[in-house]
Every structure is written in C-alpha cells, then in structure tokens.
Design a protein around this motif. Structure first.
Motif, short mmCIF file in Angstrom:
data_model
loop_
_atom_site.label_atom_id
_atom_site.label_comp_id
_atom_site.label_asym_id
_atom_site.label_seq_id
_atom_site.Cartn_x
_atom_site.Cartn_y
_atom_site.Cartn_z
N LEU A 142 43.02 35.37 46.04
CA LEU A 142 43.10 34.55 44.83
C LEU A 142 41.70 34.27 44.25
O LEU A 142 41.47 34.39 43.05
CB LEU A 142 43.81 33.24 45.17
CG LEU A 142 44.19 32.36 44.00
CD1 LEU A 142 45.30 33.00 43.17
CD2 LEU A 142 44.62 30.98 44.49
N ARG A 143 40.77 33.95 45.12
CA ARG A 143 39.41 33.64 44.63
C ARG A 143 38.72 34.86 44.05
O ARG A 143 38.00 34.77 43.05
CB ARG A 143 38.58 33.04 45.77
CG ARG A 143 38.99 31.62 46.10
CD ARG A 143 38.20 31.12 47.28
NE ARG A 143 38.56 29.76 47.62
CZ ARG A 143 38.32 29.20 48.80
NH1 ARG A 143 37.72 29.90 49.76
NH2 ARG A 143 38.66 27.96 49.04
N HIS A 144 38.93 36.03 44.70
CA HIS A 144 38.34 37.26 44.16
C HIS A 144 38.95 37.56 42.79
O HIS A 144 38.24 37.95 41.85
CB HIS A 144 38.60 38.41 45.14
CG HIS A 144 37.77 39.64 44.91
ND1 HIS A 144 36.39 39.61 44.80
CD2 HIS A 144 38.12 40.95 44.75
CE1 HIS A 144 35.94 40.84 44.59
NE2 HIS A 144 36.97 41.66 44.55
N LYS A 145 40.26 37.34 42.67
CA LYS A 145 40.94 37.55 41.39
C LYS A 145 40.39 36.59 40.33
O LYS A 145 40.13 36.99 39.18
CB LYS A 145 42.44 37.31 41.61
CG LYS A 145 43.31 37.49 40.39
CD LYS A 145 44.78 37.39 40.77
CE LYS A 145 45.67 37.61 39.58
NZ LYS A 145 46.32 36.38 39.10
N LYS A 146 40.18 35.33 40.71
CA LYS A 146 39.65 34.35 39.74
C LYS A 146 38.23 34.71 39.33
O LYS A 146 37.84 34.50 38.17
CB LYS A 146 39.66 32.94 40.36
CG LYS A 146 41.05 32.38 40.60
CD LYS A 146 41.77 32.08 39.30
CE LYS A 146 43.13 31.45 39.60
NZ LYS A 146 43.96 31.39 38.38
#
Ligand SMILES: [Mn+2]
Length: 314
Positions: free
Chosen positions: A43-47
């Motif tokens: 999720l953080r990499h996507k954000k």
C-alpha cells in the motif's frame, strides 16, 4: 493501450520524469519484500507512486523459486506464499502480475558489448557460444515434461486465487526462447506453448506478457499472434531484434527487423487496454550508467518513438 515504464533507479526524480513524458503507468516490484509481500508495504509503495500523479499498473515480478518450477521439496508452502501475495496485491488494487517459467537461470545473453547503430552497446545471444558450456547437473534431469507438469500444478492452485483477488497473471516467454540451454529445458518458446498454458485453465486470468522481442526471436508472426492471443494479453513488452534464435542481437526500437507500426496497429485492432513498456534498449554513449538495457536515455528515446507510432497509426 498505455505506455508504461520500469523506474530504475526508483527515485522520485525518475518518477517525475516519467510523468513529464506523459507516462502515468509504472511497472515495479515491491522493494525489500519478504517471502509474502506485506499488504501495508504494498500500500505504501502504491501511495508513493500515486502521490506523484502516477499509478502502479503491473508487478514485474514476484520471484518463483526453482523448488516450484522443478517440483522440489517445499514447493507447496512457497506456492501458498505466492497466493497470499496475490491476495495482498489484489486487496491493494494492483491489477496485473508478470511471471516467467525459466528454471535455474533466467534472461541470458552471450554478449553485452555488441555494437549496434552508432556503436551503441547492445546484447547478443549466440547459441553456438553455449555448445561447450558445462551442463547444469544440480537438480537431476530438467526435462520439458517436468517443467510442464510443474507449471500445470502451479496454475491449478494459483489461477483460482488470482480470479478471486482480481489480479491477472501474465506469463513472459523464455528468453532466449530455445531449449535446452546447458542441459536445462525451456518450454515457453513458441506460440503453441501458450495455447497449451491457456488450455490448462481457460480463464482470462491465465494470460500472457506479450514480449515482442521474444515472439520475434521465436520467428512468430507478431501481428497474427497479437490477434490470436488477444483476450489473454495483459501486458506487453516493446522490443526488437536483428535475427532470431539461435542467434540474435537487440536493436533500437526503430532499427530492428520487425514492422513496429504493424504491431501497434494490431494492439489497437484487438482493443488492447493494458500497458506496454519499452523493454531493453541499447545504451547511448552519453548515458551515465550501463545497466544492461535499462538505461534511462535509451528508454526515453523509446517512449518518444512509441508515442509517435501510437499517434501516427490507425
Ligand atoms: Mn521481455
């Protein structure tokens, strides 16, 4: 069809440069991932990507071990890990994963210092240079049948999970598409191989990464195979060569043997909705680092050429 890029190195500056090329689709792995890709880390990499105005469109790739490809001890728990990673990626909204079925060694070239147009650095595979290479003996006989059995075993467990998670699987061809190499069989070496893969589980989630460079290396008719596999092409690699197996060299995208405009017309004709990224490119003299086909300038040049083809064809 939309143009995508691998970002190397994965810096905010390079992400921004992609956006300046009007490339909004990013192909990436999760950095520092464990055996199961953690949902929050995904999720953080996507954000990080989305906060720059881009999107994470394809995972290339979650590694698949030789235990799985060769049917060795431990494969079931490793397939379970792969399935949980699919669920986590699906929960985060990542729609496509690329994978390959090359055992023991992956992408292979016999020279990284071939000179192509203007003495730019390119790569070559020449099978005659491999005839005396020591055979791999660590895993018993690695036959084509063994690889097929294990691929079928894998897909029957993975594709139902992929369907439920909403994450399409795209199998990349073996590179070079030739068998055997050093006694290690390879199976994803022809269009017919993909017919067999799809026949194991006829699902739109059981599809292809259409790597044009490898279909060219197989000697396949590129527009015809794009049409043949249309509903199963989830991701494409744009690349060209001089020659085909058993000997070929990579080229600039505007300088190889293929009719690249006809390829783009074929993607348009099948209504390809996925992303296509420039695959390996030669290295320019002014490029700062030679990273085996992934230098930034070569791919910047490729994106301009691809954009021109997309605009100029119908
Ligand atoms: Mn490729």
């Amino acid at each position: 069809m939309r143009i995508a890029l691998v970002i190397r190195p994965f810096t905010d500056e390079n992400l921004q440069t992609a956006l300046q090329m009007d490339v909004k689709d990013i192909v990436t792995v999760l950095p520092n991932a464990g055996p199961v890709w953690d949902y929050l880390a995904i999720l953080r990499h996507k954000k990080r990507i989305e906060d720059q105005g881009l999107r994470w469109s394809v995972v290339e790739s979650v590694p698949i071990s030789d235990n799985i490809k060769l049917g060795l001890e431990g494969r079931d728990s490793e397939i379970d890990n792969y399935c949980q990673t699919i669920r986590n990626l699906g929960a985060a909204g990542i729609p496509v994963m690329c994978y390959n079925w090359m055992a023991v060694f992956g992408w292979m070239r016999t020279s990284m210092t071939t000179r192509t147009r203007g003495n730019a650095l390119a790569s070559t595979y020449d099978h005659s240079d491999m005839e005396n290479a020591p055979p791999v003996t660590d895993y018993g006989d690695i036959t084509e049948e063994r690889l097929w059995e294990n691929l079928e075993y894998f897909l029957k467990r993975v594709i139902p999970v992929a369907e439920e998670a909403g994450v399409k699987q795209g199998l990349h061809p073996d590179d070079p598409p030739l068998s055997p190499i050093r006694g290690v069989a390879r199976i994803i070496t022809s269009p017919e191989a993909y017919d067999r893969v799809i026949s194991f589980i006829p699902s739109e989630y059981n599809g292809l990464t259409y790597c044009q460079g490898n279909f060219k290396a197989m000697g396949a008719d590129i527009p015809a195979t794009i049409h043949h596999f249309k509903d199963h092409i989830h991701f494409a690699h744009f690349r060209d060569l001089h020659g085909q197996v058993p000997t070929f060299s990579e080229s600039f995208h505007d300088d190889g043997d293929s009719d690249m405009a006809e390829a783009v017309r074929a993607y348009k004709a099948i209504g390809f909705k996925g992303v296509i990224r420039p695959d390996h490119t030669p290295t320019f003299a002014i490029d700062q680092d030679d990273v085996g086909g992934y230098n930034f300038l070569g791919r910047l040049y490729a994106v301009g050429y691809m954009r021109g083809l997309i605009h100029g064809t119908d």
